[in-house]
Design an enzyme around this catalytic site. Sequence first.
Site, PDB file in Angstrom:
ATOM      1  N   ASP A   1      26.809 -27.772  20.405  1.00  0.00           N
ATOM      2  CA  ASP A   1      27.354 -26.701  21.234  1.00  0.00           C
ATOM      3  C   ASP A   1      28.854 -26.646  20.976  1.00  0.00           C
ATOM      4  OD1 ASP A   1      27.072 -24.667  23.339  1.00  0.00           O
ATOM      5  OD2 ASP A   1      28.435 -25.998  24.427  1.00  0.00           O
TER       6      ASP A   1
ATOM      7  N   GLU B   1      32.704 -25.044  22.454  1.00  0.00           N
ATOM      8  CA  GLU B   1      33.487 -24.288  23.425  1.00  0.00           C
ATOM      9  C   GLU B   1      34.492 -23.481  22.612  1.00  0.00           C
ATOM     10  OE1 GLU B   1      32.590 -24.210  26.495  1.00  0.00           O
ATOM     11  OE2 GLU B   1      31.152 -25.843  26.246  1.00  0.00           O
TER      12      GLU B   1
ATOM     13  N   HIS C   1      35.501 -23.672  30.591  1.00  0.00           N
ATOM     14  CA  HIS C   1      35.360 -24.994  29.955  1.00  0.00           C
ATOM     15  C   HIS C   1      36.348 -26.034  30.468  1.00  0.00           C
ATOM     16  CE1 HIS C   1      38.708 -23.532  27.604  1.00  0.00           C
ATOM     17  NE2 HIS C   1      37.967 -22.578  27.050  1.00  0.00           N
TER      18      HIS C   1
ATOM     19  N   HIS D   1      29.339 -27.038  30.426  1.00  0.00           N
ATOM     20  CA  HIS D   1      30.514 -26.530  29.717  1.00  0.00           C
ATOM     21  C   HIS D   1      31.460 -27.591  29.173  1.00  0.00           C
ATOM     22  CE1 HIS D   1      29.145 -22.579  30.377  1.00  0.00           C
ATOM     23  NE2 HIS D   1      29.136 -22.726  31.685  1.00  0.00           N
TER      24      HIS D   1
ATOM     25  N   ASP E   1      26.572 -30.011  27.063  1.00  0.00           N
ATOM     26  CA  ASP E   1      25.683 -28.872  26.817  1.00  0.00           C
ATOM     27  C   ASP E   1      24.745 -29.152  25.655  1.00  0.00           C
ATOM     28  OD1 ASP E   1      26.718 -27.557  28.896  1.00  0.00           O
ATOM     29  OD2 ASP E   1      27.617 -25.891  27.778  1.00  0.00           O
TER      30      ASP E   1
END
Lengths: 722, 136
Positions: free
Chosen positions: A536, A538, A587, A677, A682
């Site tokens: 994942d 951000e 985030h 987040h 995640d």
Amino acid sequence: MNTKIRLKHLWILANVVFLALGLSLFAFVWGTISLEDQQGLITILYPYRVELISAPIILLGFFFFGSKWLLNSFWIPLKQVTEEAELMLSGNFSYRIDPNKSPVFQPLITLLNREAENLEILSNQVEQQIINAKTEVEKERNILARLIDELREGVIVCNKNGLILLYNTTVNTILNDSQKGTPNDQKTCIGLGRSISTIISHALFEHHIEELLNRQKAGNSSLIQHFVMWIGSQLIRVEILGFLSETEVFGGFIVVFKRLSRKADIPYFEQFEKQQTIKIRTSLASVRTSIETILSYPSLEESKKAQLLSIINDQSVQLTEFINQNRSRTFQDLRQLSQQSQTMWSLQETHVRAWLSSMIQNEGSLLEISVDLELDEEDCSVLMSQYLISQSLLFLINQLKREFSLDRFLCRFQQSEQLVTIDLIWSGPVLSEELFAQWLIQPVHQEMTIFTVSEVLHRHNAELWLDADEQWDEKKQTLRFLIHKVDDRDPDYSPGDTIALGNPPIIYDFGLMNQGVKGLEHGDVKLTELSYTVFDMETTGLDPGGGDEIISIGAIRIVNGRVLEKETFEQLVNPHRSIPVSSIVIHGIQPENLKDKPSIHKILPQFFKFAEGTILVAHNAAFDMRFLQLKEDITQVYFKNPVLDTLLLSEVVHPYQDLHCLEEIAKRFHLKVEKRHSALADAFLTANIFLKLIPLLNRQGIHTLKEAQFAEKETYFSKLKY
Amino acid sequence: MGQTKTSLEQETPSKKLILVVEGDPSLRIPLGYLLQENGYEVVFAGTGASALQKVKDHPPHLILLETILPDRSGFEICRTLRSKREYRETKIVFLSVNDGKEEFEKGTFVGADACIVKPFAMTHLIDTIQNLLAIK
């Protein structure tokens, strides 16, 4: 298209069709009546006009609302309840269907929930029993694991295909220490299910396994191979121990890595020092001879004197430069030396007689050549890279066979006080000096172009020459290989003292025992057998094309159906741009946290290495992949891994559910959402969701990677573009 | 060594031919002057291949042979020469940067007459050469 939207469209279409059919029927009937009769009918029906107009409208209304009710209160809830019941009964016994979802199905939902409750109790009982039964075994296994973990040696257990089943933290420490100063993208990633060839090159590992097999065939009880190799900047003694399965074949191998102290580095330092000595002695010889000649022969011509003085001067300058350069360069050079030769250059004490006879017996048949062996009765040892020397001799034999179509030759091993000679003797055509010289500069193996025969000889301080002794039969030719015998070195190498004792537990998964190496190109491999990197990211925003940047990457591996919590990747990235407050709210990463972080072009190669050989999995993968894609040019990192998307797969298994965001899916699977987040958190959640999705996909007949990718393509969300 | 004194002052009775096989010109040149001053005729070779050619063209009485040459090993050259009848009597002296016992054994194995470790004392080199050339 989303199934629910599709159904709603279908409902509108049905209503339109119904209306159109009614109107068409009326028009058709009206058209068949004559004009006079039409007039008559209008006159008769006119007093009932309100009833006549409202009746079809009411009918249409009934159809409209009736079908809507059927759809919303019956069809969709039925499908949803079915999906949820399936989810519940496929192992998620703690899941409960909301009874208020549909008043119509409330009794059915209550019944299903009650059944699930019973199943949960039963399943908990069974689980408890299994846990109880396992505890003892687990306890013993953990003691063993802890013991292995606290060893000062690095330990890797791999299956017969070289896939890693277990490794202790010392291996990581050794690798990390060895790779200090190595470019990040060249660092070795160790992990369960990865191949041992990330540490020991495939050919070298195969060679030693071959040796173990030979030893086993010969009935030798000692199934251990040991050699010395460079890993990064460190000299490591490697031991490979074979363990047998019930069927008496190799079930796998234990590989032990031991750091050598400086004392034990002697062969390598000798090698390095020797190179320095050559330079120093060569220069000194020139200087000394020049000085002595000048001093001893004062009558030497002036021009000759000047020439000798110039040699003295040049050599002094060269020598000074050489010493200055080397004072600070020793270790760097050693590292360079190791990088050049990679892991191939590994020395091991070899019993010549045993090694030669086994090599000729095994390889001779492969080369389809008959070899007569004449071996000194007494065995002796030499320190050599068994692999490279074997490859060199086989290369020469192969060349002889190819050049002269030889089908037979004599291989003779003799020894003197310090030296070992191995002669390859054949009758027939004469090998010319020119051809022989050409062979010397050829690589010993196609895959190892840096190792020519000359290079191998030079590294071993060995000699090879062509002998055509005239006292022999003229037709007999000999290739003579000459190498020094081993010194009686102290075999008791002591490990370095910098290895930290591992606190985290050892990492293992013996479920991989029978797995082979799965190539990503095989879409037919079962989803349960593949390795995944779930990741994942951000970002500064949602528009990769509009200048938004990656600020964090988190990833975790899934191997053999298990999320490997200890094999993670987590890195903050400096985006070199401002971060909008709107994204910070999501985030929580502040710009000051990223100031000193590396840029994306440094991070992506590391992530690429981490994900190498696995399937990439992400939630809404198209979004993340777009970011990666846009960085391809500057990072020169191209992710060609197959990709799976949990968003799409969720839609595949639950087409009637409204939401497919991570939280909702997690809720459906009763997964705990601890922290959202953060890229790694995640990724962890996505990984667990993915594991829950696999059995549901299987129930739909989707078992392989190819099938999963095909099913994804059919979903509504797959049509969205970023 | 007593009877065949190193005498840089003395005239060497006959002009004997010495082939210096040395890859490094900075040693080749002083060696050449040194040998010439001692009354020897000198020819040079920088590689193994040219050494074999020079031996063929002008068979020397003695060869000073470096163990590490740019194209091949000095040991190999020595072995090649020794395998030919006409060069069995030619004196061969190795010049080596290695002083290990095995280096001497390797030299003996291939049939060399002596092995001198670099850097060497001039007197030692001349003594060795004179002794060898004195032996029939």
